[in-house]
Design an enzyme around this catalytic site. Structure first.
Site, mmCIF file in Angstrom:
data_model
loop_
_atom_site.group_PDB
_atom_site.id
_atom_site.type_symbol
_atom_site.label_atom_id
_atom_site.label_comp_id
_atom_site.label_asym_id
_atom_site.label_seq_id
_atom_site.Cartn_x
_atom_site.Cartn_y
_atom_site.Cartn_z
ATOM 1 N N TYR A 61 7.759 -21.762 13.225
ATOM 2 C CA TYR A 61 8.269 -20.403 13.432
ATOM 3 C C TYR A 61 9.667 -20.482 14.052
ATOM 4 C CZ TYR A 61 3.526 -18.795 12.589
ATOM 5 O OH TYR A 61 2.305 -18.524 12.030
ATOM 6 N N GLU A 139 -2.877 4.197 -10.289
ATOM 7 C CA GLU A 139 -1.913 4.285 -9.195
ATOM 8 C C GLU A 139 -2.490 3.825 -7.863
ATOM 9 O OE1 GLU A 139 0.434 7.633 -6.496
ATOM 10 O OE2 GLU A 139 -0.560 8.264 -8.349
ATOM 11 N N ASP A 192 -1.489 10.362 -9.852
ATOM 12 C CA ASP A 192 -1.582 11.722 -9.333
ATOM 13 C C ASP A 192 -0.608 12.628 -10.070
ATOM 14 O OD1 ASP A 192 -3.504 11.084 -7.445
ATOM 15 O OD2 ASP A 192 -2.046 10.753 -5.833
#
Length: 311
Positions: A61, A139, A192
């Site tokens: 890291y 979706e 949608d």
């Protein structure tokens, strides 16, 4: 490249550009190491670590302070990909997938892994086999999961379903493109009846601004809009209390889509969007549950597919 793309200049001798220039060089050096060693990395891994050791989970890291956040890495990788005129996978950079796939499909992924999640290395998929009659792009994950629960993929006819869980990631788009190129089966979208759903459908069919330079590798122009159509709202007598008023932001998004050049080539799409604009209402796919809990899988989709209810 498209004509209305913007051009950014980064100068090595400009104080304002020095950090970006350094980050580009840093990422180019990491790309070089990946290509030389024939290994791959994800963008998110780059934010967290310096190197991947033998594909294990040993992570250093050390770069999070240098890169700052994921968006900076994303933008630089897009710039490098565009500058070199190659897809990012040629840079040995893979995006972490968020999409899901289900249905009548068999394939072998590099390493021999079968996966429900969309693979990270689409090029590594081999031996694609399917008896599917169509591909359905869903979706939202909630709708995708409901169709799975209803066993939709085998009840109507063999099919493949894919969801990008909203705005699709790169791998989901690459997978759909690969499936289309391989099988040339009809591809439908279920979104949608709102500007956001239409925008997502347009990304699959026409591409996005941020990845316009790679649109030919990511888009499927043959995609058809299966539902939920704004005209379906009135046709099915969906109760008004199941509808949602368009917000100001929705109206701005809808106006923006209507002004796009490709919409002029889609008169039926334009008509549906004008119906939405005139009614000032939108509807989620879940609104169909007011008719019956399994109306979507039992009635709506089978009838649409049987009688050609797409545009």
């Amino acid at each position: 490249m498209v004509s209305h793309c913007t051009t950014r200049k980064i100068k090595s001798d400009s104080p304002k550009s020095v950090k970006n220039f350094a980050l580009i060089l840093k990422i180019l050096s990491m790309i070089y190491k990946l290509v030389q060693s024939n290994t791959y990395a994800t963008k998110r891994i780059w934010l967290l670590k310096m190197y991947v050791l033998n594909f294990h989970r040993d992570i250093y890291y050390t770069d999070s302070q240098l890169f700052g956040n994921q968006a900076i890495v994303d933008n630089i990788i897009n710039d490098v990909s565009c500058m070199l005129k190659v897809p990012r996978r040629c840079l040995h950079i893979l995006s972490t997938s968020k999409g899901l796939i289900a249905g009548n499909l068999r394939y072998m992924e590099e390493g021999g892994t079968k996966a429900v999640a969309v693979p990270s290395n689409i090029q590594g998929i081999r031996n694609l086999i399917t008896d599917a009659k169509f591909l359905l792009i869903v979706e939202k994950d909630a709708t995708f999961q409901r169709l799975l629960d209803d066993n939709f993929c085998s009840k109507v006819s063999p099919c493949v379903m894919v969801t990008g869980k909203g705005v699709p990631d790169l791998n989901t788009r690459l997978l759909i493109k690969k499936l289309w190129d391989t099988f040339h089966i009809p591809v439908f979208t279920l979104v949608d009846a709102d500007p956001h759903g239409i925008e997502i459908m347009c990304i699959y069919k026409y591409g996005s601004m941020s990845m316009s330079f790679e649109a030919h590798n990511l888009t499927v122009p043959a995609i058809r809009w299966l539902g939920l159509l704004p005209s379906d709202i009135k046709r099915l007598n969906i109760p008004k209390d199941s509808l949602i008023p368009l917000t100001k932001r929705d109206q701005m998004k809808l106006d923006s889509i209507l002004k796009r050049p490709y919409v002029t080539c889609q008169p039926f799409w334009r008509k549906e969007m004008e119906i939405m604009a005139d009614s000032k209402m939108k509807a989620e796919i879940q609104a169909l549950t007011c008719l019956s809990s399994d109306y979507l899988s039992r009635v709506y989709l089978p009838n649409k597919l049987k009688f050609g209810g797409w545009i």
